[in-house]
Scaffold this active site. Sequence first.
Site: not given
Ligand SMILES: Cc1cc2nc3c(=O)[nH]c(=O)nc-3n(C[C@H](O)[C@H](O)[C@H](O)COP(=O)(O)O)c2cc1C
Length: 350
Positions: A91, A117, A177, A180, A291
């Site tokens: 983001g 976080r 987004n 968040c 996931g």
């Molecule tokens: C370290 C980290 C940073 C993230 N930063 C953002 C972000 O800046 N904007 C956003 O929309 N989602 C962010 N996400 C969420 C991911 O895009 C995703 O929606 C979420 O992790 C679920 O997918 P996953 O289970 O494959 O990780 C972040 C996730 C992680 C783990």
Amino acid sequence: MSLYNIARPLLFGLPAETAHRVVHQALELADGTPITTAIERQYAVDDGRLTVEAFGQEFANPVGVAAGFDKNAEIPGVLGALGFGFVEVGGVTAEPQTGNPRPRMFRLREDEALINRMGLNNHGADVIGERLARTDTQHPVGVNIAKSEHVDSDDAPADYRRTYEQVTTGGDFFVVNISCPNSQGFEALQNKESMAAILSELEDAGAGPLLVKVAPDLPDPAIEDALDIVRDLDLDGVVATNTSTERPSALRSKNRAETGGLSGKPIEGRATRMVRFVAERVDVPVVGVGGVSTAEGAYRKIRAGATLVELYTALVYEGPSLAREINEGLLDLLEADGFDSVESAVGADL
Ligand SMILES: Cc1cc2nc3c(=O)[nH]c(=O)nc-3n(C[C@H](O)[C@H](O)[C@H](O)COP(=O)(O)O)c2cc1C
């Protein structure tokens, strides 16, 4: 034994954010060099059955990198070479942000999960916009746009617009987004009026294709509200879902009590249910995220209505061959079920 099997214990010996930085920097070094071509030869799966069309873009395969992995749009090219069909960068916020104090990213190893976080640390729309404008990739690049930390919800529409206007040149689609869990004031955005104000302001700025990203924790009526806006404003898609602030009782890792958004295996079922909920109600492409770590998991989201899928956490646990494994596995699953393409399997379970 893959290189990642050797590298993983070393990376897991480092704090999670440091390990991410090491991997990111290694990929940055490879970007644009002959190594990228070699990577592409090893990881890209070139098969027309994987091609997907969504919001006016063509995707060579449906598996993308979720927002947060390449926050500053530094490596979309090399992520494509690893076999991903698209990358969602960001983001991004209007001004640079440092995010929350460290540590702010935690592995839950036993649960194949992360809690973060981060608080939207990024280089800011100006720098990222210029970087994107110089970047030439063969695959679509989405830009995830978020609210600046110290902007209240009344000023959020203008804040999102400012960010959009600075990143517009290099983005192929834009994800708003509003979900968040780690930055001030996002809860207030998830009501119908605030969401509508932000999204109409962006439409007014000419933003498109325009998608909205929702949280997995929203109660059904709040999701219905978001979907009303998708219909009313004729938006181009929905990304479902962001991380979760809930903590399933089955979590085993000691880090489960950390504050932040939970991602990875424990939110898989929940995110897939959300994909289905959304796909049953709106007629625009759904990007399923949460996931995904195997071809079977990606296929479940596709059958539940996702045109595209994305992942982040599984990259930490499974390493760089993941896109190839999922794409190859998807081809087997399609064949076993008699589908001639990913597109024909989208929503098969609805
Ligand atoms: C370290 C980290 C940073 C993230 N930063 C953002 C972000 O800046 N904007 C956003 O929309 N989602 C962010 N996400 C969420 C991911 O895009 C995703 O929606 C979420 O992790 C679920 O997918 P996953 O289970 O494959 O990780 C972040 C996730 C992680 C783990």
